[in-house]
Design an enzyme around this catalytic site. Sequence first.
Site, PDB file in Angstrom:
ATOM      1  N   SER A   1       0.926  -1.170   0.146  1.00 36.92           N
ATOM      2  CA  SER A   1       0.097  -0.316   0.219  1.00 36.92           C
ATOM      3  C   SER A   1       1.029   1.056  -0.107  1.00 36.92           C
ATOM      4  CB  SER A   1      -1.036  -0.276   1.531  1.00 36.92           C
ATOM      5  OG  SER A   1      -0.133   0.257   2.659  1.00 36.92           O
ATOM      6  N   LYS A   2       0.046   2.556  -0.020  1.00 36.81           N
ATOM      7  CA  LYS A   2       1.265   3.660  -0.015  1.00 36.81           C
ATOM      8  C   LYS A   2       2.176   3.662   1.036  1.00 36.81           C
ATOM      9  CE  LYS A   2      -2.133   6.433  -2.538  1.00 36.81           C
ATOM     10  NZ  LYS A   2      -3.310   5.942  -2.172  1.00 36.81           N
ATOM     11  N   ARG A   3       1.640   3.141   2.256  1.00 38.61           N
ATOM     12  CA  ARG A   3       2.401   2.547   3.007  1.00 38.61           C
ATOM     13  C   ARG A   3       3.735   2.634   2.730  1.00 38.61           C
ATOM     14  NH1 ARG A   3       2.539  -0.664   7.091  1.00 38.61           N
ATOM     15  NH2 ARG A   3       0.711  -1.591   6.318  1.00 38.61           N
ATOM     16  N   HIS A   4       4.533   2.100   1.575  1.00 32.92           N
ATOM     17  CA  HIS A   4       5.363   1.080   0.720  1.00 32.92           C
ATOM     18  C   HIS A   4       5.830   2.496  -0.054  1.00 32.92           C
ATOM     19  CE1 HIS A   4       3.373  -1.784   3.127  1.00 32.92           C
ATOM     20  NE2 HIS A   4       3.973  -2.081   3.386  1.00 32.92           N
TER      21      HIS A   4
END
Length: 492
Positions: free
Chosen positions: A255-258
């Site tokens: 996800s965007k966190r990555h």
Amino acid sequence: MELKNVRTRFAPSPTGMLHFGNANTALFNWLTARRYGGTVVLRVEDTDTERSTKEFEDKIIDDLRWLGIDWDEGPDRGGEFGPYRQSERTDIYNEYVARLLESGKAFRCYCTKDELDAHRDVCRKEKRAIVYSGKCRDLTPDDRAKLDAEGKPYTIRFRTPKDERVALDDLIRGRIEFDTNELDDFIIIRSNGVPIFLLCNAIDDALMKITHVVRGEDHISNTPKQVLINRALGLDVPAFLHTPIILGPDKSKLSKRHGAVSVYQFREEGYLPEAVVNYLAFMGWNPKDETEFFSLDEIREKFTIEGMSKSPSIFDHNRLGYLNAHWMQQVDRGRVVEMCIGFAARKGLTGAEPTAGEKELVAEVVGILGDRLKKLDDFEEYADFFFKEVDTYAEKGVRKHFKGEDTIRVLEELTKRLADLDDFSHDPLEKVFYAILDDLEIKGKQIIHPTRLALSGKTVGPGLFEMMEVMGKEKCIARLEQAIAWIRENKT
Ligand code: GLU
Ligand code: ZN
């Protein structure tokens, strides 16, 4: 597996940019059709009218094309089984839902949100599975007429048969079985009249004569419901290939966190489509040999469904970088130059509309960067000083290479001799350096490192003489003088 007349489809929801995981399933749909000789359909699943936009549809299409994935039927090119945008197929869904209602395979549910919530609480308290109470399952026509007369809103639920098992033979995972008692009487039409995704998706797969549904494993739980819908409607059920999920380095869903997760972001960061496709193919498939680098054509030739795997893949940025470094050296240099021109403009290294001179400089710099250019960022990392002033010197370099009076003496000598040099190209420059080594009785590193630092502010970069040639005499001399003044002020 030998297959014929395969029809696959990629069915993005245009509610955002093309996610890496979706690009992965798009690629496998494409490969399945292209490898076995078949047709690829692009179907836009835009029933969520609040979140879907035409802009996202266009962007997704653009990213797919960039990757080299094409299709034979779709909203942009028509086809026998259109329309290919679900928002244009509402009448079709309504007709099939009417059939389900007529045959009693679906029913109207008038339960309010409060009622459903209350029932859910009871299930929770009694530690039962949270399934629909069945309250409206067997309303009589009279009951319904009364509720309709009151104008009560309703959803439409599928009447899931009890005590049955739905089995499916996933071509990647083998047999998967589901107990219908756990499936619930699920909603197929919301109270606002909008059909839910899994209904449209199942009906369209049948009507568009899709033979193989290739999609992410996060859809497995939808599959038995879709099989039941199609069976109830007497429609065909396709074969399924549920591809493995892609995880971030911390093993949670990518996800965007990555960091970057959309194909567009990778484009912007300067990855080549060749590298991205090469990378994507290895998430869920393996050629079972040692080969690492594959073009899309080579992947298509080697691809088999048997080579697909069900184990999750972990996204590895370094690996993508490694592939990109390889492809940067393989593709036409002109393309790399064009990419760098765009990148330099975006980063403000050149004007937003680069001049012919700026473009020429970018091309020369690309030439001398050679295989240091592993991705676009490297262009800035190693070559920004060609486009802007040097305002700092790398600290580590200063400590090691700017040694007060000693360095000043060398750089002054160099400046003097460069001023007298007419042919400011690689070989004559090299000669100047060698002459200084002899005359001042110093070692190569005593002049090479300080000069590089003075000219670029950095300790690493392209070959020194190539770099000086591209920079030109005037700029080299100005920067040497600037560095001498700086050393005088800070190091003596
Ligand atoms: N629109 C769905 C999605 O983007 C498609 C799922 C499928 O391929 O069946 O997740
Ligand atoms: Zn109900």
